[in-house]
Design a protein around this motif. Structure first.
Motif, short mmCIF file in Angstrom:
data_model
loop_
_atom_site.label_atom_id
_atom_site.label_comp_id
_atom_site.label_asym_id
_atom_site.label_seq_id
_atom_site.Cartn_x
_atom_site.Cartn_y
_atom_site.Cartn_z
N GLN A 290 -49.35 28.26 84.38
CA GLN A 290 -49.82 27.07 83.68
C GLN A 290 -48.78 26.56 82.69
OE1 GLN A 290 -51.82 29.85 83.87
NE2 GLN A 290 -53.38 29.11 85.27
N VAL A 291 -48.67 25.26 82.60
CA VAL A 291 -47.83 24.62 81.58
C VAL A 291 -48.61 23.46 80.99
CG1 VAL A 291 -45.59 25.26 82.58
CG2 VAL A 291 -46.74 23.17 83.35
N PRO A 292 -48.22 23.00 79.81
CA PRO A 292 -48.91 21.83 79.24
C PRO A 292 -48.59 20.57 80.02
CG PRO A 292 -47.00 22.42 77.92
CD PRO A 292 -47.17 23.53 78.92
N THR A 293 -49.51 19.63 79.97
CA THR A 293 -49.24 18.33 80.58
C THR A 293 -48.34 17.52 79.65
OG1 THR A 293 -51.17 17.28 79.56
CG2 THR A 293 -51.49 18.33 81.71
N GLN A 294 -47.61 16.60 80.26
CA GLN A 294 -46.81 15.71 79.42
C GLN A 294 -47.71 14.83 78.57
OE1 GLN A 294 -43.38 16.00 79.43
NE2 GLN A 294 -43.53 14.78 77.56
N TYR A 295 -48.90 14.55 79.07
CA TYR A 295 -49.84 13.73 78.31
C TYR A 295 -50.16 14.37 76.97
CZ TYR A 295 -54.20 11.75 76.65
OH TYR A 295 -55.17 11.19 75.84
N VAL A 296 -50.54 15.66 76.97
CA VAL A 296 -50.94 16.27 75.70
C VAL A 296 -49.73 16.48 74.80
CG1 VAL A 296 -50.80 18.72 76.40
CG2 VAL A 296 -52.46 17.99 74.66
N ILE A 297 -48.58 16.80 75.37
CA ILE A 297 -47.37 16.92 74.55
C ILE A 297 -47.08 15.60 73.85
CG2 ILE A 297 -44.85 17.09 74.68
CD1 ILE A 297 -45.19 19.36 76.66
N ASP A 298 -47.19 14.50 74.58
CA ASP A 298 -46.88 13.19 74.01
C ASP A 298 -47.81 12.83 72.85
OD1 ASP A 298 -44.83 12.83 75.78
OD2 ASP A 298 -45.95 11.52 77.15
N GLN A 299 -49.05 13.33 72.87
CA GLN A 299 -49.97 13.01 71.77
C GLN A 299 -49.47 13.58 70.45
OE1 GLN A 299 -52.07 10.72 72.94
NE2 GLN A 299 -51.04 11.37 74.84
N TYR A 300 -48.79 14.71 70.51
CA TYR A 300 -48.21 15.27 69.29
C TYR A 300 -46.87 14.61 68.98
CZ TYR A 300 -51.64 19.01 70.04
OH TYR A 300 -52.80 19.72 70.24
N VAL A 301 -45.98 14.54 69.96
CA VAL A 301 -44.63 14.01 69.73
C VAL A 301 -44.68 12.55 69.28
CG1 VAL A 301 -42.45 13.44 70.85
CG2 VAL A 301 -43.56 15.63 71.34
N ASN A 302 -45.47 11.73 69.94
CA ASN A 302 -45.50 10.30 69.63
C ASN A 302 -46.12 10.00 68.27
OD1 ASN A 302 -44.37 9.91 72.13
ND2 ASN A 302 -46.26 9.21 73.11
N ASN A 303 -46.87 10.96 67.72
CA ASN A 303 -47.48 10.78 66.40
C ASN A 303 -46.78 11.60 65.32
OD1 ASN A 303 -49.55 9.03 67.35
ND2 ASN A 303 -50.71 10.79 68.10
N ASP A 305 -46.35 14.71 65.03
CA ASP A 305 -47.25 15.80 64.67
C ASP A 305 -46.50 17.13 64.80
OD1 ASP A 305 -49.26 17.75 64.54
OD2 ASP A 305 -50.75 16.44 65.47
N PRO A 306 -46.23 17.82 63.70
CA PRO A 306 -45.44 19.05 63.75
C PRO A 306 -46.13 20.20 64.47
CG PRO A 306 -46.30 18.71 61.54
CD PRO A 306 -46.60 17.46 62.31
N ARG A 307 -47.42 20.08 64.75
CA ARG A 307 -48.11 21.16 65.46
C ARG A 307 -47.50 21.43 66.83
NH1 ARG A 307 -54.32 19.30 64.69
NH2 ARG A 307 -53.25 17.27 64.78
N VAL A 308 -46.81 20.43 67.40
CA VAL A 308 -46.24 20.63 68.72
C VAL A 308 -45.28 21.81 68.74
CG1 VAL A 308 -44.26 19.06 68.39
CG2 VAL A 308 -45.20 19.44 70.70
N SER A 309 -44.56 22.02 67.63
CA SER A 309 -43.61 23.13 67.58
C SER A 309 -44.30 24.47 67.47
CB SER A 309 -42.66 22.95 66.38
OG SER A 309 -43.39 23.06 65.16
N GLN A 310 -45.55 24.46 67.07
CA GLN A 310 -46.29 25.70 66.93
C GLN A 310 -47.09 26.02 68.20
OE1 GLN A 310 -45.58 27.38 64.46
NE2 GLN A 310 -47.08 29.02 64.27
N LEU A 311 -47.32 25.00 69.02
CA LEU A 311 -48.11 25.18 70.22
C LEU A 311 -47.27 25.50 71.45
CD1 LEU A 311 -50.58 22.17 69.78
CD2 LEU A 311 -50.92 24.54 69.11
N TYR A 312 -46.06 24.96 71.50
CA TYR A 312 -45.26 25.07 72.72
C TYR A 312 -43.82 25.46 72.42
CZ TYR A 312 -49.18 22.17 74.22
OH TYR A 312 -50.44 21.67 74.44
N THR A 313 -43.22 26.18 73.37
CA THR A 313 -41.78 26.41 73.31
C THR A 313 -41.08 25.15 73.80
OG1 THR A 313 -41.71 27.29 75.56
CG2 THR A 313 -42.10 28.87 73.79
N ARG A 314 -39.82 25.02 73.46
CA ARG A 314 -39.07 23.86 73.91
C ARG A 314 -38.53 24.10 75.32
NH1 ARG A 314 -37.33 20.25 69.97
NH2 ARG A 314 -35.27 19.95 70.89
N GLY A 315 -38.59 23.08 76.14
CA GLY A 315 -38.01 23.12 77.46
C GLY A 315 -36.72 22.32 77.46
N ALA A 316 -36.33 21.84 78.61
CA ALA A 316 -35.09 21.06 78.68
C ALA A 316 -35.05 20.27 79.97
CB ALA A 316 -33.88 21.97 78.58
#
Length: 554
Positions: A290-303, A305-316
């Motif tokens: 399982q991986v996160p959807t781009q949709y849910v990642i975008d809800q944090y990144v586009n706003n 929202d620093p929680r994204v760094s606590q919820l997910y590792t960075r990809g590339a």
């Protein structure tokens, strides 16, 4: 339907023991005890622990099912399968275990309630009464009409009738109020056995159980607050008005189960054990599926929202020949991350749930092998209060709604930033009101809220700034509240977010092109085991698009 008692606890379990093996070393032996001989305090810890596993981490669990349905999860391109998750085309075998396992768990609570009321364990019986309401609510919200009034009778009725979902809802409220009254009565009963360490939720604090019962009532009443029935809607308003002034109040901390999870086989936190690491330190089977959807990642990144760094590792991604790190998700309903620039599928590395691939990670979604398992988040409670305030169902008005809204976000930040080694029970109202920068997540929360100030990136963002949210008739600022609640429940209590999506239409998650009939489902189908053994009573004509009575939004 599994209606015969199935008591999941070790034969050697006694309340005098003190090790974590008491509640976690599970041997299934239904014949070791009978309903007539077992003491309620012997079963309670195991029943609560099983509820937590079914809710959050079991295979299957409500959380995993809803994490796919609500748009939080997609699959990696390293595994096949997950066809029903990706296409939303459900069968009668899809997550069928939720139906059977929940009824098995309800049988344990039924034994506790029945025996407790007649053998001097009224507090244990009241806890079981509350947890029966919790379990039946999970079933109704995913299946609609279910066996209720004739269920849990063992051999006395192996083909129980199906009750209407709205009738069950009404009785769940009666049961929760009754449980509170039972606790009050037991307080004045000198012969009543006290609850002790077998209560792996509140440690025997019966006042907290009453608060939990009230919070469950609020969850139920909000769920049915926008039906097509004027009679139900009016009754909800009446009951909410009374509930707001209930003397015991609502939960003031995350409601979690902690049976002393340990890094031993069969004794780890169920979410961690399924999606992170085994007790032996090897990767769990589903860790890389399982991986996160781009949709849910975008809800944090586009706003911002620093929680994204606590919820997910960075990809590339490799974009135009340059390795570009970032948060990379998969397209909802597909198994590869979206293309940016001239990146090819072979050069994308998706983000992971924080904790799943790193034993040193703190906080996040998958906290740790010994972290407690949530049954209800304080963040959900505060957002529920905010919704009731802003819709005029509570009398707090917009000012109180904004305070509750911000407290919901704050509670979420504290939860996601709090290390697994820290007691989650410490996230309470006093922490929310008097949190300092030394409280995990508060510095990040302050930064996030500051972005709504004049000149901030979220100053005009109606998905973050409460004052900017558009008024929509009687609904007020419901959308922003449900949106932020969606972010707070991410992969922890996903089933509540999924219920909100069906109830309110918020947030408007994208329907993947792979979805059957081009739309989201409205429910799970009755399992084949039930259809084959209780066919005369199973409702006919039910499809995955047959709505639960409170689902009135298209």
């Amino acid at each position: 339907m599994k209606i015969l008692p199935k008591i999941l606890f070790a034969a050697a379990l006694t309340t005098a023991a003190s090790s974590c093996d008491d509640f976690l070393d599970i041997n299934e032996n239904p014949n070791s005890f009978t309903q007539e001989s077992v003491a309620p305090d012997i079963i309670l810890a195991q029943a609560l622990t099983n509820t937590a596993a079914i809710y959050t981490g079991n295979n299957p669990s409500y959380n995993s099912y809803a994490s796919w349905a609500a748009g939080y999860w997609s699959k990696t391109n390293t595994v096949s399968g997950y066809g029903e998750e990706q296409t939303y085309n459900y069968s009668s075998s899809y997550y069928a275990g939720l139906f059977d396992n929940t009824y098995d768990n309800l049988n344990d609570y039924n034994i506790i309630q029945t025996r407790g009321a007649t053998t001097g364990f009224p507090n244990h019986a009241a806890i079981a009464r509350i947890m029966k309401a919790y379990g039946f609510l999970l079933l109704v919200d995913q299946y609609g009409n279910i066996p209720y009034s004739e269920a849990l009778k063992g051999a006395g009725n192996v083909t129980p009738k199906y009750d209407k979902a709205e009738d069950i809802y009404a009785d769940l409220l009666v049961q929760l109020k009754g449980a509170i009254a039972d606790i009050d009565a037991a307080h004045d009963d000198a012969t009543a056995r006290l609850v002790s360490r077998e209560d792996v939720v509140f440690g025997g604090n019966m006042d907290k159980w009453k608060q939990f019962a009230n919070s469950l009532q609020l969850r139920i009443l909000l769920r049915e607050s926008q039906t097509a029935s004027e009679a139900i809607n009016n009754e909800v308003k009446t009951q909410l008005a009374a509930l707001q002034t209930a003397k015991d109040g609502f939960i003031t901390s995350d409601v979690v189960v902690q049976p002393n999870y340990a890094i031993n086989a069969g004794q780890q936190n169920p979410l961690y054990n399924r999606y992170a690491y085994t007790a032996a330190g090897t990767g769990a089977t589903e860790r890389n599926y399982q991986v996160p959807t781009q949709y849910v990642i975008d809800q944090y990144v586009n706003n911002s929202d620093p929680r994204v760094s606590q919820l997910y590792t960075r990809g590339a991604r490799v974009i135009d020949g340059v390795n570009t790190p970032g948060y990379v998700g998969a397209v909802l309903g597909e198994s590869t991350p979206p293309t940016t620039g001239t990146a090819s599928a072979s050069t994308r590395q998706a983000s992971r749930f924080l904790g799943a691939n790193s034993l040193t990670a703190s906080g996040g979604i998958i906290k740790g092998a010994t972290a407690p398992t949530p049954l209800m988040l304080l963040a959900e409670q505060k957002f529920n209060e905010a919704e009731a305030d802003t819709r005029g169902l509570f009398t707090g008005g917009e000012e109180e709604a904004k305070k509750d809204y911000l407290d919901g976000i704050k509670a979420s930040f504290i939860y996601f930033y709090r290390p697994a080694s820290t007691s989650l029970g410490a996230i309470n109202l006093s922490t929310l009101g008097g949190a300092t920068t030394e409280t995990p997540g508060i510095t990040q929360y302050n930064t996030y809220i500051a972005t709504t100030a004049a000149g901030g990136v979220n100053e005009k963002n109606a998905l973050v700034n409460f004052d900017e949210a558009k008024t929509n008739g009687a609904l007020g600022k419901q959308e922003i509240i449900i949106y932020q609640k969606y972010l707070a429940l991410n992969s922890i209590a996903s089933v509540e977010a999924w219920d909100d999506i069906r109830r309110t239409g918020f947030p408007k998650i994208p329907v993947p092109i792979s979805a059957a009939e081009g739309k989201l489902p409205a429910r799970l189908l009755y399992p084949l085991s039930e259809v084959s053994t209780n066919s005369a009573n199973v409702p006919a004509g039910v499809t995955q698009y047959s709505k639960i009575f409170w689902d009135v939004v298209d």
